[in-house]
Motif scaffolding. Structure first.
Motif, PDB file in Angstrom:
ATOM      1  N   SER A 154       0.723  -1.297   0.010  1.00 57.45           N
ATOM      2  CA  SER A 154       0.034   0.296  -0.102  1.00 57.45           C
ATOM      3  C   SER A 154       0.801   1.368   0.077  1.00 57.45           C
ATOM      4  O   SER A 154       2.004   1.262   0.422  1.00 57.45           O
ATOM      5  CB  SER A 154      -1.045   0.132   1.239  1.00 57.45           C
ATOM      6  OG  SER A 154      -0.007   0.086   2.441  1.00 57.45           O
ATOM      7  N   LEU A 161       2.014  -5.436 -11.413  1.00 60.62           N
ATOM      8  CA  LEU A 161       2.675  -6.538 -10.676  1.00 60.62           C
ATOM      9  C   LEU A 161       3.380  -7.669 -11.449  1.00 60.62           C
ATOM     10  O   LEU A 161       2.675  -8.037 -12.451  1.00 60.62           O
ATOM     11  CB  LEU A 161       1.722  -6.878  -9.627  1.00 60.62           C
ATOM     12  CG  LEU A 161       1.325  -6.244  -8.552  1.00 60.62           C
ATOM     13  CD1 LEU A 161       0.537  -6.764  -7.487  1.00 60.62           C
ATOM     14  CD2 LEU A 161       2.570  -5.426  -7.570  1.00 60.62           C
ATOM     15  N   LEU A 175      -3.194  -3.594  -1.702  1.00 59.06           N
ATOM     16  CA  LEU A 175      -2.821  -2.800  -2.952  1.00 59.06           C
ATOM     17  C   LEU A 175      -3.119  -1.370  -2.831  1.00 59.06           C
ATOM     18  O   LEU A 175      -3.294  -0.579  -3.804  1.00 59.06           O
ATOM     19  CB  LEU A 175      -3.105  -3.437  -4.010  1.00 59.06           C
ATOM     20  CG  LEU A 175      -2.661  -4.846  -4.706  1.00 59.06           C
ATOM     21  CD1 LEU A 175      -3.313  -5.271  -5.705  1.00 59.06           C
ATOM     22  CD2 LEU A 175      -1.072  -4.796  -4.512  1.00 59.06           C
ATOM     23  N   ASN A 178      -2.586   3.227  -4.575  1.00 62.80           N
ATOM     24  CA  ASN A 178      -1.645   2.848  -5.613  1.00 62.80           C
ATOM     25  C   ASN A 178      -2.182   3.452  -6.771  1.00 62.80           C
ATOM     26  O   ASN A 178      -3.128   4.304  -6.466  1.00 62.80           O
ATOM     27  CB  ASN A 178      -1.413   1.565  -5.875  1.00 62.80           C
ATOM     28  CG  ASN A 178      -0.047   1.223  -4.985  1.00 62.80           C
ATOM     29  OD1 ASN A 178       1.094   1.373  -5.163  1.00 62.80           O
ATOM     30  ND2 ASN A 178      -0.412   0.365  -3.743  1.00 62.80           N
ATOM     31  N   ALA A 198      -7.913  -3.290  -2.343  1.00 64.31           N
ATOM     32  CA  ALA A 198      -7.487  -2.379  -3.427  1.00 64.31           C
ATOM     33  C   ALA A 198      -8.214  -1.018  -3.481  1.00 64.31           C
ATOM     34  O   ALA A 198      -8.339  -0.524  -4.504  1.00 64.31           O
ATOM     35  CB  ALA A 198      -7.741  -3.117  -4.830  1.00 64.31           C
ATOM     36  N   ASN A 201      -7.592   3.452  -5.617  1.00 63.60           N
ATOM     37  CA  ASN A 201      -7.216   3.543  -6.561  1.00 63.60           C
ATOM     38  C   ASN A 201      -7.706   4.141  -7.633  1.00 63.60           C
ATOM     39  O   ASN A 201      -8.649   5.054  -7.481  1.00 63.60           O
ATOM     40  CB  ASN A 201      -6.671   1.872  -6.836  1.00 63.60           C
ATOM     41  CG  ASN A 201      -5.416   1.226  -6.141  1.00 63.60           C
ATOM     42  OD1 ASN A 201      -4.315   1.658  -6.660  1.00 63.60           O
ATOM     43  ND2 ASN A 201      -5.770   0.635  -5.136  1.00 63.60           N
TER      44      ASN A 201
END
Length: 547
Positions: A154, A161, A175, A178, A198, A201
């Motif tokens: 993070s 990736l 994650l 990002n 996630a 993002n």
């Protein structure tokens, strides 16, 4: 993208910096010198602006400070906003009231996972300013690949990736915060994955971007490394929870329903912004909002901007987006404005400014052309329905047609040819006031009886010029623009070209739209060099202050 544009884009928002980085441009990571619109000018602002802009920035800030300390004397300087290196506010666990800080992404300020996964199996590579992750970054002297069950990536600047086959036992992957526009396919290597974070993002909402596409479905022209699978990538994992909160394009309830249907046993966390949560907004668009109301004037700002205003300009504690949604933020702001307005007639300081007077000959000729346009096209030119106007037409410059397909280019060219007289006259008038901008603006909005409609022009790359003509009274029907939390400028544009930055909340000032007519031209730029946001207005040579 030019060098100058690249330099300015580096200081833009998260999405702008991500796009620039993907193109190989240098991007600033530390945003300590980044100033949100309406915030106090930083040393960086003053170093990179003209002396004239500096003078206006400081004058507007002096007006804001004077209004602020009258009611909040402890805020001579705006309260510092606790920020991370992504420009995101750090908030406390209990709505700004605890000692421990939490950022709604599973991490608190001391580096522990708020989900309870801080142990010897954690590989923590958060906040390393990474734009590329490789397995070589894992400290093998401390933890072996096979022992990693919690991988925290993070608060970096990653958008892809590599293969993750060498760390197959990962159960928790973070994650958040990002630059991912799509979930990386290599997540499919983590067959034991239970928790995927996630949030925060820039994920797209397509099935392929969210890895719920079925075998054989391919995103664009990209090859699918998992074509042999019989399930979608996420279906093939042992997921218990997936956190997709605060991804702007992933906020539709229907999307959540689709994901839930594909992953029926998984807890899906999403921030739903459509249908709009109750109380989040008043009116479906700017056209429906009463511009005389403070809430309508604040509505164009993002929730993040309003949340920052609560902290910096009113001294509130930083608030959690999860526990303190937009409706609560707006309610709290209006309460604080009301406290300040009890001792005066208006909650904000209004300054009267003025544009540059244009030549009478040009004005008279343009007004005749616009009246003819209105008579021939009444009710047929409503190209921006979110704005309240009887006619609204947009002409675009030939340069802006270059990236268009053949049919769209032909349509734009035909439209220009039909209204060439308006375009040519407008160009001459603009050149008489600002010859440099006359060569830059990429679009011209032509309007008849444009009213109110508080909005922000987020597609603009810099300031615009506005000109209004008609039989409405002088010093009415100008452009109102918010300069800061407590300062609003009323720019007189009748027979005048006024320069305003439309990336601040702005609207048309009141005028007698029932018995009078108001025509306007808006010269704006959506392509070319990006100009960092500076002052909301650009001329304070003749300013009257109304409190």
């Amino acid at each position: 993208m030019s060098t100058k544009e690249g330099e300015e884009t580096r200081m833009g928002g998260k999405a702008a910096r991500a796009r620039a980085a993907r193109k190989g441009l240098e991007v600033v990571t530390n945003l300590s010198s980044h100033r949100p619109a309406g915030g106090a000018p930083t040393a960086h602002d003053l170093e990179n602006s003209s002396p004239e802009c500096n003078q206006i920035l400081l004058a507007l800030e002096e007006l804001e400070m004077t209004a602020r300390i009258k009611f909040r004397p402890h805020l001579r300087q705006r309260k510092e906003i606790p920020m991370d290196n992504h420009g995101s506010m750090i908030v406390s666990v209990e709505h700004g009231c605890g000692q421990q800080q939490d950022n709604e992404d599973g991490k608190n300020e001391i580096g522990e996972s708020s989900s309870g996964y801080h142990d010897k199996h954690l590989c923590d590579l958060s906040e390393k300013n990474l734009r590329e992750f490789t397995l070589a970054l894992i400290p093998v002297e401390r933890i072996s690949f096979q022992h990693i069950t919690n991988l925290d990536l993070s608060r970096n600047e990653l958008w892809d990736l590599p293969s993750l086959e060498s760390i197959p036992n990962v159960e928790h992957l973070n994650l958040s915060r990002n630059w991912f526009a799509k979930l990386p396919q290599s997540i499919g290597d983590l067959t034991k994955l239970k928790t995927l974070i996630a949030s925060h993002n820039m994920l797209r909402s397509s099935r392929a971007s969210l890895l719920i596409d079925q075998p054989g479905e391919i995103d664009g022209n990209e090859s699918n490394l998992y074509e042999s699978r019989t399930k979608s990538i996420l279906q093939s994992l042992e997921l218990v929870e997936i956190d997709l909160r605060f991804n702007q394009n992933c906020g539709h309830q229907k999307l959540k329903d689709v994901i839930q249907q594909e992953l029926p046993s998984v807890h899906i966390k999403m921030t739903i912004n459509f249908p709009c949560p109750v109380g989040a907004f008043v009116g479906a668009s700017a056209a429906e909002r009463d511009p005389s109301l403070l809430r309508s004037q604040l509505e164009p700002w993002s929730t993040t901007a309003l949340r920052r205003r609560l902290v910096a300009d009113f001294g509130d504690k930083a608030s959690s987006p999860e526990k303190f949604p937009r409706a609560d933020v707006m309610t709290r702001l209006l309460e604080l404005y009301q406290e300040e307005s009890e001792s005066r007639n208006t909650p904000r300081t209004i300054i009267q400014a003025s544009g540059t007077l244009i030549d009478d000959l040009y004005r008279e000729k343009l007004l005749l052309v616009l009246k003819k346009w209105k008579d021939e096209w009444m009710g047929k030119n409503l190209e921006r329905t979110s704005i309240r106007a009887e006619n609204y037409m947009i002409l675009t410059s030939p340069k802006s047609w270059e990236p268009l397909g053949r049919k769209k280019r032909q349509k734009a060219e035909a439209k220009m040819n039909e209204h060439r007289e308006i375009w040519d006259l407008a160009k001459i008038i603009m050149a008489s006031v600002d010859n440099e901008f006359a060569s830059k603006y990429s679009a011209l909005a032509v309007t008849h009886n444009f009213q109110g409609s508080p909005h922000i022009d987020r597609q603009n790359v810099g300031p615009f010029y506005g000109l209004s003509l008609g039989d409405f009274d002088d010093k009415t029907g100008g452009i109102m623009v918010e300069c800061s939390a407590r300062v609003v400028a009323n720019v007189n544009t009748k027979n005048r070209l006024g320069k305003v930055d439309g990336r601040f909340s702005h609207w048309v000032a009141p005028y007698d739209a029932t018995n009078r007519e108001r025509y306007s031209l808006i010269f704006y730029q959506t392509m070319g060099d990006y100009q960092k946001i500076g002052p909301a207005i650009f001329d304070m040579s003749v300013v009257e202050e109304k409190v």
